[in-house]
Write a protein that holds these residues in place. Structure first.
Motif, PDB file in Angstrom:
ATOM      1  N   ALA A   1      36.027 -11.716 -43.527  1.00 46.65           N
ATOM      2  CA  ALA A   1      34.994 -12.346 -42.704  1.00 46.65           C
ATOM      3  C   ALA A   1      35.116 -11.911 -41.242  1.00 46.65           C
ATOM      4  O   ALA A   1      34.110 -11.704 -40.563  1.00 46.65           O
ATOM      5  CB  ALA A   1      35.078 -13.864 -42.816  1.00 46.65           C
ATOM      6  N   LYS A   2      36.340 -11.736 -40.776  1.00 42.45           N
ATOM      7  CA  LYS A   2      36.562 -11.304 -39.385  1.00 42.45           C
ATOM      8  C   LYS A   2      35.928  -9.929 -39.144  1.00 42.45           C
ATOM      9  O   LYS A   2      35.311  -9.697 -38.101  1.00 42.45           O
ATOM     10  CB  LYS A   2      38.064 -11.262 -39.103  1.00 42.45           C
ATOM     11  CG  LYS A   2      38.412 -10.930 -37.680  1.00 42.45           C
ATOM     12  CD  LYS A   2      39.918 -11.024 -37.458  1.00 42.45           C
ATOM     13  CE  LYS A   2      40.256 -10.744 -36.013  1.00 42.45           C
ATOM     14  NZ  LYS A   2      41.683 -10.884 -35.744  1.00 42.45           N
TER      15      LYS A   2
ATOM     16  N   ARG B   1      19.649 -16.063 -39.414  1.00 41.95           N
ATOM     17  CA  ARG B   1      20.327 -17.332 -39.144  1.00 41.95           C
ATOM     18  C   ARG B   1      19.518 -18.467 -39.758  1.00 41.95           C
ATOM     19  O   ARG B   1      18.304 -18.511 -39.656  1.00 41.95           O
ATOM     20  CB  ARG B   1      20.475 -17.579 -37.641  1.00 41.95           C
ATOM     21  CG  ARG B   1      21.373 -16.598 -36.918  1.00 41.95           C
ATOM     22  CD  ARG B   1      22.812 -16.886 -37.201  1.00 41.95           C
ATOM     23  NE  ARG B   1      23.698 -15.975 -36.493  1.00 41.95           N
ATOM     24  CZ  ARG B   1      24.944 -16.234 -36.218  1.00 41.95           C
ATOM     25  NH1 ARG B   1      25.467 -17.385 -36.576  1.00 41.95           N
ATOM     26  NH2 ARG B   1      25.694 -15.344 -35.616  1.00 41.95           N
TER      27      ARG B   1
ATOM     28  N   ARG C   1      32.141 -10.325 -38.994  1.00 36.65           N
ATOM     29  CA  ARG C   1      31.734 -10.859 -37.685  1.00 36.65           C
ATOM     30  C   ARG C   1      31.776  -9.752 -36.626  1.00 36.65           C
ATOM     31  O   ARG C   1      30.899  -9.674 -35.762  1.00 36.65           O
ATOM     32  CB  ARG C   1      32.632 -12.022 -37.280  1.00 36.65           C
ATOM     33  CG  ARG C   1      32.345 -13.286 -38.033  1.00 36.65           C
ATOM     34  CD  ARG C   1      33.148 -14.467 -37.450  1.00 36.65           C
ATOM     35  NE  ARG C   1      33.332 -15.460 -38.475  1.00 36.65           N
ATOM     36  CZ  ARG C   1      34.419 -15.601 -39.238  1.00 36.65           C
ATOM     37  NH1 ARG C   1      35.463 -14.820 -39.059  1.00 36.65           N
ATOM     38  NH2 ARG C   1      34.483 -16.528 -40.165  1.00 36.65           N
ATOM     39  N   TYR C   2      32.820  -8.926 -36.687  1.00 34.15           N
ATOM     40  CA  TYR C   2      32.932  -7.813 -35.737  1.00 34.15           C
ATOM     41  C   TYR C   2      31.753  -6.857 -35.906  1.00 34.15           C
ATOM     42  O   TYR C   2      31.141  -6.441 -34.914  1.00 34.15           O
ATOM     43  CB  TYR C   2      34.265  -7.086 -35.937  1.00 34.15           C
ATOM     44  CG  TYR C   2      34.383  -5.818 -35.134  1.00 34.15           C
ATOM     45  CD1 TYR C   2      34.458  -5.853 -33.735  1.00 34.15           C
ATOM     46  CD2 TYR C   2      34.393  -4.576 -35.760  1.00 34.15           C
ATOM     47  CE1 TYR C   2      34.557  -4.684 -32.997  1.00 34.15           C
ATOM     48  CE2 TYR C   2      34.495  -3.404 -35.025  1.00 34.15           C
ATOM     49  CZ  TYR C   2      34.574  -3.465 -33.642  1.00 34.15           C
ATOM     50  OH  TYR C   2      34.666  -2.304 -32.909  1.00 34.15           O
TER      51      TYR C   2
ATOM     52  N   GLU D   1      28.896  -7.525 -36.959  1.00 38.06           N
ATOM     53  CA  GLU D   1      27.717  -8.189 -36.395  1.00 38.06           C
ATOM     54  C   GLU D   1      27.746  -8.103 -34.870  1.00 38.06           C
ATOM     55  O   GLU D   1      26.735  -7.795 -34.237  1.00 38.06           O
ATOM     56  CB  GLU D   1      27.659  -9.650 -36.842  1.00 38.06           C
ATOM     57  CG  GLU D   1      26.451 -10.381 -36.264  1.00 38.06           C
ATOM     58  CD  GLU D   1      26.422 -11.859 -36.592  1.00 38.06           C
ATOM     59  OE1 GLU D   1      25.374 -12.482 -36.313  1.00 38.06           O
ATOM     60  OE2 GLU D   1      27.421 -12.397 -37.100  1.00 38.06           O
ATOM     61  N   ASP D   2      28.905  -8.367 -34.270  1.00 36.25           N
ATOM     62  CA  ASP D   2      29.034  -8.333 -32.813  1.00 36.25           C
ATOM     63  C   ASP D   2      28.647  -6.982 -32.224  1.00 36.25           C
ATOM     64  O   ASP D   2      28.081  -6.911 -31.132  1.00 36.25           O
ATOM     65  CB  ASP D   2      30.465  -8.668 -32.378  1.00 36.25           C
ATOM     66  CG  ASP D   2      30.821 -10.129 -32.567  1.00 36.25           C
ATOM     67  OD1 ASP D   2      29.906 -10.959 -32.757  1.00 36.25           O
ATOM     68  OD2 ASP D   2      32.035 -10.445 -32.523  1.00 36.25           O
TER      69      ASP D   2
ATOM     70  N   ASN E   1      26.283 -16.963 -47.619  1.00 37.98           N
ATOM     71  CA  ASN E   1      27.028 -17.254 -46.400  1.00 37.98           C
ATOM     72  C   ASN E   1      28.092 -16.180 -46.214  1.00 37.98           C
ATOM     73  O   ASN E   1      28.275 -15.302 -47.054  1.00 37.98           O
ATOM     74  CB  ASN E   1      27.624 -18.668 -46.438  1.00 37.98           C
ATOM     75  CG  ASN E   1      28.660 -18.836 -47.528  1.00 37.98           C
ATOM     76  OD1 ASN E   1      29.358 -17.900 -47.891  1.00 37.98           O
ATOM     77  ND2 ASN E   1      28.770 -20.045 -48.047  1.00 37.98           N
ATOM     78  N   ILE E   2      28.836 -16.263 -45.120  1.00 39.92           N
ATOM     79  CA  ILE E   2      29.801 -15.217 -44.808  1.00 39.92           C
ATOM     80  C   ILE E   2      30.921 -15.140 -45.846  1.00 39.92           C
ATOM     81  O   ILE E   2      31.417 -14.061 -46.161  1.00 39.92           O
ATOM     82  CB  ILE E   2      30.343 -15.360 -43.367  1.00 39.92           C
ATOM     83  CG1 ILE E   2      31.021 -14.050 -42.940  1.00 39.92           C
ATOM     84  CG2 ILE E   2      31.261 -16.567 -43.255  1.00 39.92           C
ATOM     85  CD1 ILE E   2      31.230 -13.923 -41.458  1.00 39.92           C
TER      86      ILE E   2
ATOM     87  N   TYR F   1      23.941 -21.104 -39.069  1.00 34.94           N
ATOM     88  CA  TYR F   1      24.836 -20.335 -39.930  1.00 34.94           C
ATOM     89  C   TYR F   1      24.207 -19.004 -40.296  1.00 34.94           C
ATOM     90  O   TYR F   1      22.988 -18.888 -40.427  1.00 34.94           O
ATOM     91  CB  TYR F   1      25.156 -21.102 -41.222  1.00 34.94           C
ATOM     92  CG  TYR F   1      26.033 -22.307 -41.014  1.00 34.94           C
ATOM     93  CD1 TYR F   1      27.213 -22.236 -40.286  1.00 34.94           C
ATOM     94  CD2 TYR F   1      25.686 -23.535 -41.565  1.00 34.94           C
ATOM     95  CE1 TYR F   1      28.023 -23.342 -40.110  1.00 34.94           C
ATOM     96  CE2 TYR F   1      26.485 -24.655 -41.397  1.00 34.94           C
ATOM     97  CZ  TYR F   1      27.662 -24.543 -40.664  1.00 34.94           C
ATOM     98  OH  TYR F   1      28.454 -25.646 -40.491  1.00 34.94           O
ATOM     99  N   ARG F   2      25.056 -18.022 -40.486  1.00 32.72           N
ATOM    100  CA  ARG F   2      24.576 -16.711 -40.918  1.00 32.72           C
ATOM    101  C   ARG F   2      24.015 -16.818 -42.328  1.00 32.72           C
ATOM    102  O   ARG F   2      24.591 -17.476 -43.181  1.00 32.72           O
ATOM    103  CB  ARG F   2      25.727 -15.710 -40.912  1.00 32.72           C
ATOM    104  CG  ARG F   2      26.252 -15.379 -39.550  1.00 32.72           C
ATOM    105  CD  ARG F   2      27.545 -14.570 -39.678  1.00 32.72           C
ATOM    106  NE  ARG F   2      28.144 -14.323 -38.388  1.00 32.72           N
ATOM    107  CZ  ARG F   2      28.980 -15.159 -37.772  1.00 32.72           C
ATOM    108  NH1 ARG F   2      29.332 -16.297 -38.344  1.00 32.72           N
ATOM    109  NH2 ARG F   2      29.473 -14.852 -36.589  1.00 32.72           N
TER     110      ARG F   2
END
Length: 132
Positions: A14-15, A30, A18-19, A21-22, A2-3, A35-36
């Protein structure tokens, strides 16, 4: 993973993950619940990105380096070009910082630092550009 797991193992928040990934630098799978689900290859990419960003490479440079890393037909010249360009930028920043330091050092040296109101530092900051 998981993340939280991949964050701990990669050393990235984690932020940031996520960035990444974005903006498409990593694409974790998934789980059915949404969930990732990070794989070892995702962890490896994140560690790669962390090291590259630690050296100051831009996001776009990281994208290009990651692409080259995954491209078995790449040439080392392509990689060196990106790294050389970044090194040239660092050298330019160092030269600019040295110039700033020298100017500020001169101003500090010229300032009496006493009870009088006249101050060459403030005079320089208040003067027209190029007249420091």
């Amino acid at each position: 993973m998981n993340i939280g797991d991949v964050a701990a193992r990669s050393g990235l928040p984690a932020k940031t993950i996520r960035y990444y990934e974005d903006i498409g630098l990593v694409r974790p799978q998934r789980d059915p619940n949404g969930y990732r689900a990070f794989r070892e290859q995702d962890l490896h990419k994140l560690a790669f990105l962390g090291r590259a960003r630690g050296l100051g490479f831009s996001i776009e440079d990281c994208r290009n380096l990651l692409h080259l890393y995954e491209d078995e037909t790449r040439t080392s010249a392509e990689v060196k070009d990106i790294a050389q360009h970044h090194l040239d930028e660092i050298d330019e920043k160092i030269a600019n910082l040295r110039e700033m330091r020298d100017t500020l050092s001169d101003l500090v040296r010229c300032c009496a630092g006493d009870e009088r109101p006249d101050c060459p530092i403030l005079e320089s900051l208040g003067s027209a550009p190029g007249k420091a």
